[in-house]
Design a protein around this motif. Sequence first.
Motif, PDB file in Angstrom:
ATOM      1  N   LEU A   1      -5.461 -45.140  50.499  1.00 58.10           N
ATOM      2  CA  LEU A   1      -6.772 -44.659  50.910  1.00 58.10           C
ATOM      3  C   LEU A   1      -7.277 -45.458  52.100  1.00 58.10           C
ATOM      4  O   LEU A   1      -7.158 -46.689  52.137  1.00 58.10           O
ATOM      5  CB  LEU A   1      -7.783 -44.779  49.761  1.00 58.10           C
ATOM      6  N   ALA A   2      -7.824 -44.743  53.016  1.00 63.22           N
ATOM      7  CA  ALA A   2      -8.393 -45.417  54.179  1.00 63.22           C
ATOM      8  C   ALA A   2      -9.761 -45.975  53.779  1.00 63.22           C
ATOM      9  O   ALA A   2     -10.571 -45.299  53.154  1.00 63.22           O
ATOM     10  CB  ALA A   2      -8.537 -44.433  55.324  1.00 63.22           C
ATOM     11  N   ARG A   3     -10.004 -47.188  54.105  1.00 69.30           N
ATOM     12  CA  ARG A   3     -11.296 -47.800  53.786  1.00 69.30           C
ATOM     13  C   ARG A   3     -12.358 -47.276  54.741  1.00 69.30           C
ATOM     14  O   ARG A   3     -12.114 -47.179  55.941  1.00 69.30           O
ATOM     15  CB  ARG A   3     -11.209 -49.315  53.920  1.00 69.30           C
TER      16      ARG A   3
END
Length: 117
Positions: free
Chosen positions: A13-15
Amino acid sequence: MSTLSLAPAFAPLARPARTTVRLTRRGRLTVFMLSLLVALTAAFVLAGGAVGTGEAGQPAPTEIVQVAPGDTLWGIASDIATDGDVRGVMNEIERLNALESTGLAAGQKLRVPVLTD
């Protein structure tokens, strides 16, 4: 020769980008004052619904009875209650005299309702 390529089962997941908004002391004070203003305005608007009349109320007819030795609140209320509602009359006597208990003292003066049929 053949090649085998494996894809990951899940993608990391991209922060989300982290913002660095911080309030100064003056900013916190401003937010507090605005919140207080909103709360007071809401209270003022809601309290505007309380309305009184321009006429004075009519007090309930009462008389004063002096407690004799051995008298009880039940006995005094039963003498007054013509419809048989002794407990209702007891509650009314307690309310009129701001009594905290049903105990009476000899010589005490009580305001009792005058019940009319």
